[in-house]
Design a protein around this motif. Structure first.
Motif, PDB file in Angstrom:
ATOM      1  N   LEU A 114      27.543  50.403  34.359  1.00 52.05           N
ATOM      2  CA  LEU A 114      27.255  49.454  34.869  1.00 52.05           C
ATOM      3  C   LEU A 114      28.453  48.327  34.430  1.00 52.05           C
ATOM      4  O   LEU A 114      28.489  48.438  33.265  1.00 52.05           O
ATOM      5  CB  LEU A 114      25.848  49.025  34.996  1.00 52.05           C
ATOM      6  N   PRO A 115      28.773  47.225  35.267  1.00 49.13           N
ATOM      7  CA  PRO A 115      29.808  46.623  34.804  1.00 49.13           C
ATOM      8  C   PRO A 115      29.534  45.375  33.717  1.00 49.13           C
ATOM      9  O   PRO A 115      30.324  44.952  33.028  1.00 49.13           O
ATOM     10  CB  PRO A 115      30.461  46.036  35.882  1.00 49.13           C
ATOM     11  N   GLU A 116      28.219  45.126  33.623  1.00 51.02           N
ATOM     12  CA  GLU A 116      28.031  43.851  32.992  1.00 51.02           C
ATOM     13  C   GLU A 116      28.435  43.908  31.383  1.00 51.02           C
ATOM     14  O   GLU A 116      28.946  42.856  31.275  1.00 51.02           O
ATOM     15  CB  GLU A 116      26.166  43.663  32.777  1.00 51.02           C
ATOM     16  N   LYS A 117      28.232  44.605  30.787  1.00 53.97           N
ATOM     17  CA  LYS A 117      28.681  44.754  29.284  1.00 53.97           C
ATOM     18  C   LYS A 117      30.348  44.726  29.126  1.00 53.97           C
ATOM     19  O   LYS A 117      30.550  44.047  28.197  1.00 53.97           O
ATOM     20  CB  LYS A 117      27.869  46.211  28.841  1.00 53.97           C
ATOM     21  N   ALA A 118      30.637  45.522  30.142  1.00 51.83           N
ATOM     22  CA  ALA A 118      32.305  45.587  30.104  1.00 51.83           C
ATOM     23  C   ALA A 118      32.950  43.922  30.480  1.00 51.83           C
ATOM     24  O   ALA A 118      33.845  43.747  29.787  1.00 51.83           O
ATOM     25  CB  ALA A 118      32.784  46.608  31.066  1.00 51.83           C
ATOM     26  N   VAL A 119      32.385  43.364  31.384  1.00 50.01           N
ATOM     27  CA  VAL A 119      32.817  42.066  31.752  1.00 50.01           C
ATOM     28  C   VAL A 119      32.745  41.062  30.587  1.00 50.01           C
ATOM     29  O   VAL A 119      33.621  40.532  30.248  1.00 50.01           O
ATOM     30  CB  VAL A 119      32.119  41.617  33.035  1.00 50.01           C
ATOM     31  N   GLN A 120      31.396  41.174  30.187  1.00 49.17           N
ATOM     32  CA  GLN A 120      31.310  40.274  29.020  1.00 49.17           C
ATOM     33  C   GLN A 120      32.129  40.526  27.649  1.00 49.17           C
ATOM     34  O   GLN A 120      32.668  39.599  27.113  1.00 49.17           O
ATOM     35  CB  GLN A 120      29.762  40.399  28.633  1.00 49.17           C
ATOM     36  N   GLN A 121      32.235  41.630  27.468  1.00 49.02           N
ATOM     37  CA  GLN A 121      33.089  42.156  26.139  1.00 49.02           C
ATOM     38  C   GLN A 121      34.401  41.711  26.414  1.00 49.02           C
ATOM     39  O   GLN A 121      35.193  40.967  25.352  1.00 49.02           O
ATOM     40  CB  GLN A 121      32.890  43.475  26.050  1.00 49.02           C
ATOM     41  N   GLU A 122      35.096  41.700  27.680  1.00 52.03           N
ATOM     42  CA  GLU A 122      36.315  41.325  27.880  1.00 52.03           C
ATOM     43  C   GLU A 122      36.362  39.877  27.851  1.00 52.03           C
ATOM     44  O   GLU A 122      37.392  39.355  27.216  1.00 52.03           O
ATOM     45  CB  GLU A 122      36.806  41.949  29.292  1.00 52.03           C
ATOM     46  N   GLU A 163      47.593  38.595  34.789  1.00 54.86           N
ATOM     47  CA  GLU A 163      47.414  39.569  33.457  1.00 54.86           C
ATOM     48  C   GLU A 163      46.070  40.317  34.007  1.00 54.86           C
ATOM     49  O   GLU A 163      45.048  39.930  34.667  1.00 54.86           O
ATOM     50  CB  GLU A 163      46.887  38.721  32.421  1.00 54.86           C
ATOM     51  N   THR A 164      46.264  41.574  33.490  1.00 57.04           N
ATOM     52  CA  THR A 164      45.326  42.679  34.118  1.00 57.04           C
ATOM     53  C   THR A 164      44.584  43.219  32.988  1.00 57.04           C
ATOM     54  O   THR A 164      45.451  43.719  32.054  1.00 57.04           O
ATOM     55  CB  THR A 164      46.024  43.500  35.142  1.00 57.04           C
ATOM     56  N   ARG A 165      43.382  43.541  32.964  1.00 60.61           N
ATOM     57  CA  ARG A 165      42.701  44.442  32.112  1.00 60.61           C
ATOM     58  C   ARG A 165      41.745  45.463  32.854  1.00 60.61           C
ATOM     59  O   ARG A 165      41.093  45.047  33.682  1.00 60.61           O
ATOM     60  CB  ARG A 165      41.584  43.809  31.086  1.00 60.61           C
ATOM     61  N   ILE A 166      42.032  46.717  32.655  1.00 62.69           N
ATOM     62  CA  ILE A 166      41.020  47.897  33.084  1.00 62.69           C
ATOM     63  C   ILE A 166      39.808  47.738  32.287  1.00 62.69           C
ATOM     64  O   ILE A 166      39.835  47.798  30.920  1.00 62.69           O
ATOM     65  CB  ILE A 166      41.528  49.083  33.025  1.00 62.69           C
ATOM     66  N   ILE A 167      38.371  47.551  32.923  1.00 63.73           N
ATOM     67  CA  ILE A 167      37.077  47.584  31.807  1.00 63.73           C
ATOM     68  C   ILE A 167      36.194  48.811  32.383  1.00 63.73           C
ATOM     69  O   ILE A 167      35.401  48.897  31.566  1.00 63.73           O
ATOM     70  CB  ILE A 167      36.496  46.304  32.177  1.00 63.73           C
ATOM     71  N   GLY A 168      36.938  49.682  32.985  1.00 62.14           N
ATOM     72  CA  GLY A 168      36.108  51.048  33.049  1.00 62.14           C
ATOM     73  C   GLY A 168      36.555  51.802  33.905  1.00 62.14           C
ATOM     74  O   GLY A 168      37.376  51.596  35.020  1.00 62.14           O
ATOM     75  N   SER A 169      36.188  53.358  33.810  1.00 67.98           N
ATOM     76  CA  SER A 169      37.100  54.201  34.686  1.00 67.98           C
ATOM     77  C   SER A 169      36.131  55.540  34.630  1.00 67.98           C
ATOM     78  O   SER A 169      35.015  55.756  33.765  1.00 67.98           O
ATOM     79  CB  SER A 169      38.359  54.271  34.388  1.00 67.98           C
ATOM     80  N   VAL A 170      36.741  56.679  35.308  1.00 62.20           N
ATOM     81  CA  VAL A 170      35.856  57.798  35.442  1.00 62.20           C
ATOM     82  C   VAL A 170      35.732  58.385  33.846  1.00 62.20           C
ATOM     83  O   VAL A 170      34.497  59.163  33.626  1.00 62.20           O
ATOM     84  CB  VAL A 170      36.601  58.608  36.654  1.00 62.20           C
TER      85      VAL A 170
END
Ligand SMILES: Nc1ncnc2c1ncn2[C@@H]1O[C@H](COP(=O)(O)OP(=O)(O)O)[C@@H](O)[C@H]1O
Ligand SMILES: O=C(O)[C@@H](CO)OP(=O)(O)O
Ligand SMILES: [Mg+2]
Length: 415
Positions: A20-28, A242-249
Motif C-alpha cells: 500500500l502506498p502510504e509508507k512509501a510516499v511518506q519515506q520519499e 525529477e522522478t522516483r519509483i516508490i514501489g513495484s512488483v
C-alpha cells in the motif's frame, strides 16, 4: 497439517498490505525538502491513497491539488484537493473533464511552484486529453482495440502517447516553467517510466516509427484521421522533472516470499517479469507443480514458488474474465488429480479485467468440480469466460479495490 487455501489468502492479503502506498510516499517525502506552494496532481488507481499520504505529511505546504482515480477507488474528501473519478480501462467523459481541471490547475504556475505528481497504473485511461481532431469516441475505440489485441502495455501506451496532449511527456510541457516532482508506483514490467500511466511527465523513448510497427504487428484497423494524428511526435527532453519509483512488483513478490517462509514453506521467487500469454503461463505453472509433486524439484516440499508480472490475453470470445483468472483456469488443466497443490494469481489493484474479482485460485480438484457443474474448461477458455467457470467452483479471489497497483502476483503452494 497445512491448509493451503487458508495460507494462500493470508499471503495475498499480507503482501498487498505491504505495498500500500502510504509508507512509501511518506519515506520519499522525508528525504526531499519541498518548499511551500506545492500543487498535487495524483492520477491512477492508487491516486487517492498516494495523495492522502502526501497531504497528511506536507500539511499546509500543499496549496491545492487534484486526484483522478477509477470509479470506486476514492475514499472521501482530502482537504484542499479536488477529487474526481473516471472510466478505466476505457476512458470516458469524466476522464476528459478532470484532465482539463488538472491542466487549469498547473498551466499558469510560475518558477517558484512545484507540482507533486503522484503516478500509478491506470493513469492512461484516467488522464487524457486527445490531440486536435481526435474525439473521446476515437480514443475509446482505439483503446478497446488495443486492449483486446494481445499487445503488451508498453506497446499499447506507445500508441496512446502519440494521440494525447498529456501523455508521453506532454503534461510536463504544460507545467513549465514550474517544476515537477514525480513519485511513481510502477505497474509496468522493467519499471519503464515512459510507459507507466503513459509517462505524462517523463521524456518519451518511443517514436512515430514504433507506432507504425505496432499497427502492423497487431493488424490494427485505424481510420485515416487516426493514422494522421499518430504522426504527432512526443517530447524527448524535459528540463523541469525529477522522478522516483516508490514501489513495484518486486516488492510484492519479496513480501509474499517472506510471508510464505513464515508460514513454513520453502520459498523461491522464480521471476518478477512473467509476460507471456496468460494461458501459456498457466500451462507452464502446472508443469512446475508436477515437477514438485513427482521429484520435489526445484524446492523441497512444502514449497511456495512465487512469480510476479503481467501476462496478456488475446480476447477472442465474449465471456467474462481477466488475465489472472484465465491463467489459473488454464493451469487447473495441468494439475488435475494432484493432491495438496494450489495455484493462485491476483492483480494487486484488486480488479482483474472488467470483473469484480482480483483473480483466481485453483487446485487439483478444480477440473473435476467444473465437470460436475457441466462446465467444459476448454470451452470456458476459448470463450474467455474464466470468471463464470471459477465462480461456480469457489475459485474467485475477491478483495475489492486495494488502493495500490503493482502488477500481478502469482504463486504455487505444494505440500
Ligand atoms: N473476458 C476476458 N478474459 C480475459 N481477459 C480479459 C477479458 N476481457 C478483458 N480482458 C483483459 O483485461 C485487461 C484489462 O484488465 P485490467 O485488470 O483492468 O488491467 P490492468 O490491471 O492492467 O489495468 C485487458 O487488457 C484485456 O486483455
Ligand atoms: O495506466 C496505464 O497505462 C497502465 C500501466 O501503467 O496501467 P493499467 O494497466 O492499470 O491501466
Ligand atoms: Mg496493467
Amino acid at each position: 497439517m497445512k491448509n493451503l487455501r487458508e495460507d494462500a489468502f493470508k499471503i495475498i492479503k499480507s503482501s498487498i498490505d505491504f505495498v500500500l502506498p502510504e509508507k512509501a510516499v511518506q519515506q520519499e517525502l522525508e528525504m526531499i525538502d519541498l518548499q511551500d506552494n506545492i500543487h498535487i496532481v495524483a492520477i491512477g488507481k492508487a491516486a487517492w491513497r498516494m495523495a492522502k499520504a502526501a497531504k497528511d505529511f506536507l500539511k499546509d505546504k500543499v496549496k491545492d491539488g487534484i486526484v483522478i482515480t477509477k470509479y470506486g477507488h476514492s475514499q472521501g474528501t482530502i482537504e484542499s484537493l479536488q477529487i474526481y473519478e473516471a472510466g478505466h480501462p476505457i476512458p470516458d467523459e469524466n476522464t476528459i473533464k478532470s484532465t482539463k481541471k488538472a491542466i487549469e490547475l498547473v498551466q499558469n504556475l510560475g518558477e517558484g511552484d512545484v507540482v507533486l505528481f503522484l503516478v500509478s497504473g491506470g493513469g492512461s485511461a484516467l488522464f487524457e486529453l486527445p490531440v486536435e481532431d481526435v474525439t473521446l469516441e476515437d480514443i475509446k475505440n482505439v483503446t478497446d482495440m488495443l486492449l483486446k489485441s494481445g499487445a503488451n502495455i508498453v506497446e499499447i501506451n506507445t500508441v496512446r502517447k502519440h494521440l494525447s496532449r498529456v501523455k508521453g511527456g506532454n503534461f510536463a510541457k504544460l507545467v513549465e516553467p514550474a517544476k515537477i516532482y514525480s513519485l511513481v508506483l510502477s505497474d509496468v514490467l522493467g519499471d519503464r517510466l515512459d510507459s507507466i500511466a503513459s509517462g505524462p511527465a517523463y521524456p518519451d523513448s518511443t517514436t512515430t516509427e514504433d507506432v507504425e510497427k505496432i499497427i502492423k504487428k497487431y493488424d490494427l484497423q485505424l481510420s485515416e484521421k487516426i493514422l494522421r494524428a499518430l504522426k504527432n511526435e512526443t517530447p524527448k527532453h524535459l528540463d523541469n522533472v525529477e522522478t522516483r519509483i516508490i514501489g513495484s512488483v518486486t516488492k510484492v513478490c519479496e513480501s509474499a516470499a517472506k510471508i510464505a517462509q513464515h508460514l513454513g514453506y520453502n520459498t523461491m521467487i522464480l521471476t518478477t517479469t512473467l509476460d507471456c500469454e496468460s494461458k501459456e503461463a498457466g500451462s507452464f505453472l502446472a508443469a512446475i507443480v508436477r515437477e514438485e509433486k513427482e521429484r520435489e524439484e526445484p524446492l523441497n516440499i512444502p514449497c511456495a514458488i512465487i512469480l510476479g508480472g503481467e501476462t496478456v490475453v488475446h480476447v477472442r470470445g465474449n465471456g467474462k474474465g481477466g488475465r489472472n483468472q484465465e491463467l489459473v483456469l488454464s493451469a487447473a488443466r495441468g494439475i488435475k488429480g494432484y493432491q495438496e497443490v494450489l495455484i493462485a494469481s491476483v492483480g494487486t489493484d484488486g480488479t482483474d479485467g472488467p470483473t469484480d474479482a482480483a483473480g483466481g485460485i485453483v487446485d487439483g480438484e478444480t477440473v473435476n468440480r467444473l465437470q460436475e457443474k457441466g462446465i467444459d474448461v476448454e470451452n470456458a477458455l476459448n470463450n474467455n469466460d474464466s470468471y463464470h467457470a471459477l465462480q461456480s467452483v469457489d475459485g474467485l479471489v475477491i478483495t475489492g479495490p486495494t488502493g495500490t497497483n503493482v502488477n500481478d502476483l502469482t504463486f504455487i503452494l505444494c505440500n
